[in-house]
Design a protein around this motif. Structure first.
Motif, PDB file in Angstrom:
ATOM      1  N   LYS A 206       0.839  -1.191   0.000  1.00 14.64           N
ATOM      2  CA  LYS A 206       0.000   0.000   0.000  1.00 14.64           C
ATOM      3  C   LYS A 206       0.875   1.242   0.000  1.00 14.64           C
ATOM      4  CE  LYS A 206      -4.233   1.769   2.074  1.00 14.64           C
ATOM      5  NZ  LYS A 206      -5.269   1.545   3.113  1.00 14.64           N
ATOM      6  N   PRO A 207       0.581   2.218  -0.869  1.00  8.34           N
ATOM      7  CA  PRO A 207       1.374   3.454  -0.862  1.00  8.34           C
ATOM      8  C   PRO A 207       1.314   4.130   0.504  1.00  8.34           C
ATOM      9  CG  PRO A 207      -0.114   3.366  -2.757  1.00  8.34           C
ATOM     10  CD  PRO A 207      -0.498   2.241  -1.869  1.00  8.34           C
ATOM     11  N   THR A 208       2.285   4.985   0.759  1.00  3.22           N
ATOM     12  CA  THR A 208       2.270   5.725   2.020  1.00  3.22           C
ATOM     13  C   THR A 208       1.069   6.665   2.048  1.00  3.22           C
ATOM     14  OG1 THR A 208       3.580   7.577   1.181  1.00  3.22           O
ATOM     15  CG2 THR A 208       4.791   5.660   2.043  1.00  3.22           C
ATOM     16  N   GLN A 209       0.686   7.096   3.239  1.00  3.89           N
ATOM     17  CA  GLN A 209      -0.439   8.022   3.359  1.00  3.89           C
ATOM     18  C   GLN A 209      -0.170   9.315   2.599  1.00  3.89           C
ATOM     19  OE1 GLN A 209      -3.581   7.657   4.664  1.00  3.89           O
ATOM     20  NE2 GLN A 209      -2.915   5.512   4.687  1.00  3.89           N
TER      21      GLN A 209
ATOM     22  N   GLU B   6       1.670   9.586  -0.148  1.00  5.42           N
ATOM     23  CA  GLU B   6       1.491   9.285  -1.570  1.00  5.42           C
ATOM     24  C   GLU B   6       0.012   9.166  -1.923  1.00  5.42           C
ATOM     25  OE1 GLU B   6       5.467   6.785  -2.863  1.00  5.42           O
ATOM     26  OE2 GLU B   6       3.996   5.798  -1.566  1.00  5.42           O
ATOM     27  N   ILE B   7      -0.766   8.568  -1.043  1.00  7.00           N
ATOM     28  CA  ILE B   7      -2.208   8.426  -1.287  1.00  7.00           C
ATOM     29  C   ILE B   7      -2.865   9.799  -1.406  1.00  7.00           C
ATOM     30  CG2 ILE B   7      -4.385   7.674  -0.239  1.00  7.00           C
ATOM     31  CD1 ILE B   7      -2.822   5.268   0.905  1.00  7.00           C
TER      32      ILE B   7
ATOM     33  N   LEU C 115      -3.341  11.331  -8.044  1.00 10.42           N
ATOM     34  CA  LEU C 115      -4.302  12.073  -8.863  1.00 10.42           C
ATOM     35  C   LEU C 115      -5.552  11.261  -9.179  1.00 10.42           C
ATOM     36  CD1 LEU C 115      -1.785  13.698 -11.378  1.00 10.42           C
ATOM     37  CD2 LEU C 115      -2.835  14.756  -9.358  1.00 10.42           C
ATOM     38  N   ASP C 116      -5.417   9.938  -9.238  1.00 14.17           N
ATOM     39  CA  ASP C 116      -6.544   9.068  -9.587  1.00 14.17           C
ATOM     40  C   ASP C 116      -6.266   7.695  -8.990  1.00 14.17           C
ATOM     41  OD1 ASP C 116      -8.613   7.627 -10.678  1.00 14.17           O
ATOM     42  OD2 ASP C 116      -7.990   7.881 -12.768  1.00 14.17           O
ATOM     43  N   GLY C 117      -6.870   7.428  -7.835  1.00 17.32           N
ATOM     44  CA  GLY C 117      -6.610   6.185  -7.135  1.00 17.32           C
ATOM     45  C   GLY C 117      -6.144   6.476  -5.711  1.00 17.32           C
ATOM     46  N   PRO C 118      -5.368   5.574  -5.125  1.00 13.19           N
ATOM     47  CA  PRO C 118      -4.885   4.320  -5.708  1.00 13.19           C
ATOM     48  C   PRO C 118      -5.968   3.242  -5.750  1.00 13.19           C
ATOM     49  CG  PRO C 118      -4.120   4.525  -3.452  1.00 13.19           C
ATOM     50  CD  PRO C 118      -4.822   5.811  -3.772  1.00 13.19           C
TER      51      PRO C 118
ATOM     52  N   GLY D 281       4.686  14.473  -7.222  1.00 11.27           N
ATOM     53  CA  GLY D 281       5.475  13.433  -6.591  1.00 11.27           C
ATOM     54  C   GLY D 281       6.238  13.956  -5.378  1.00 11.27           C
ATOM     55  N   PRO D 282       7.141  13.141  -4.836  1.00 11.41           N
ATOM     56  CA  PRO D 282       7.605  11.888  -5.433  1.00 11.41           C
ATOM     57  C   PRO D 282       6.704  10.700  -5.117  1.00 11.41           C
ATOM     58  CG  PRO D 282       8.857  12.350  -3.447  1.00 11.41           C
ATOM     59  CD  PRO D 282       7.949  13.529  -3.655  1.00 11.41           C
TER      60      PRO D 282
END
Length: 336
Positions: free
Chosen positions: A226-229, A231-232, A236-239, A260-261
């Motif tokens: 799971k991406p980091t909070q 990154e979430i 832009l669309d998701g995750p 990003g990153p």
């Protein structure tokens, strides 16, 4: 040119790499000793006078400057010579192990891969001395199904020498002085509606194969956890969590200049000097083949691969987007 000579020219320009044993020694760490025994390919060394050329077997009468602009997109037009040592590829290599594809780039000694200017806005042609937020792309594109009627032609993206049939990319983007994201592209669309349809297929863990035009594609960052909070929040669309057979795998649809990153599964490392770069793309990021349900990229397959470097105008002469693309390599992912 008669048909026989044309076939010979295509054979000579699309270089064929014999099936090599799996290379389980490559580590993405910036130490390039593990690449020493990997077959090497050369790309012309450009000069500031623009007298170094390449050619495409599909358009053999066209002399193409080795480093060139990135906005000429008609196959019979000659792109403009644009000198930039940071994109001037002179050597490249390809390798694989049980689960990933690896590529290696080396540019001229005074070049730095991924180098961008730093500023608060994009490049301003009317005030080129003003600091700007530059971009740099490390690009590997793959003809996965070896079908020239699916995917896109390289020249549609401003890449020469051109060749047809490229279905998917894996890339690294540097932006405003730093790494921004590593991602995959699925080139299976000719218009906006088809792009939306491709997006829905990607969410179902499927990579599509259709005739395509370069400008229409999906772009996604892939994680095996799971991406980091953080990154979430910036996604832009998701995750979107992908369905089986992979557990705990996610994609976030992205775009150039995304916030990003994003640290997905496409990884890279630079040499201390900056003129060498290695990049890894796990097979898993190519999803499952929509038509077969099998992994899109797997051992035993033969694919065509082309590598490019591309950057914004800040360090180019003249100050235009600059790009350098290698010959297309036919590569077999041997099973042992």
């Amino acid at each position: 040119m008669n048909l026989f000579n044309r076939i010979l020219l295509i054979y000579s320009v699309i270089q064929i790499l014999k099936s090599d044993p799996i290379n389980r020694n490559i580590i993405i760490d910036g130490n390039f000793d593990d690449w020493l025994n990997v077959p090497s390919y050369s790309d012309p060394r450009d000069n500031i006078n623009g007298t170094v050329y390449q050619e495409s077997p599909w358009f053999p009468s066209l002399k193409i400057p080795d480093c060139h602009d990135a906005h000429t997109k008609i196959p019979t037009d000659m792109p403009k010579h644009t000198y930039n040592p940071n994109v001037n590829i002179i050597e490249f290599k390809i390798a694989h192990d049980d689960s990933s594809l690896y590529v290696y780039y080396r540019v001229v000694d005074n070049g730095v891969i991924g180098k961008t200017s730093v500023g608060s806005d994009k490049f301003n042609r009317s005030d080129p001395s003003k600091p700007s937020a530059g971009r740099f792309y490390i690009i590997a594109t793959v003809n996965l199904d070896m079908n020239d009627t699916t995917g896109y032609w390289l020249h549609e993206g401003g890449y020469y020498p051109t060749a047809p049939g490229f279905d998917a990319n894996f890339e690294i983007e540097f932006y405003n002085g730093t790494y921004n994201q590593g991602y995959y592209l699925d080139h299976a669309a000719n218009n906006t509606n088809e792009t939306k349809y491709t997006r829905e297929e990607n969410i179902q863990n499927k990579l599509a194969f259709r005739p395509a035009y370069y400008e229409y594609y999906t772009e996604y960052v892939y994680w095996r956890q799971k991406p980091t909070q953080d990154e979430i929040k910036r996604c832009l669309d998701g995750p979107y969590e992908l369905p089986s057979p992979y557990n705990n795998s996610y994609i976030c649809f992205s775009q150039d200049l995304a916030p990003g990153p994003y640290n997905g599964i496409v990884t890279y490392a630079l040499s201390a000097k900056g003129n060498e770069l290695e990049m890894r793309a796990p097979f898993q990021g190519f999803l499952l083949n929509k038509d077969t349900g099998l992994p899109t990229l797997q051992l035993g397959m033969t694919v065509n691969i082309s590598l490019s470097l591309e950057t914004t105008p800040e360090y180019s002469i003249p100050q235009e987007w600059a790009s350098d693309t290698t010959a297309t390599i036919q590569y077999t992912l041997s099973e042992r």
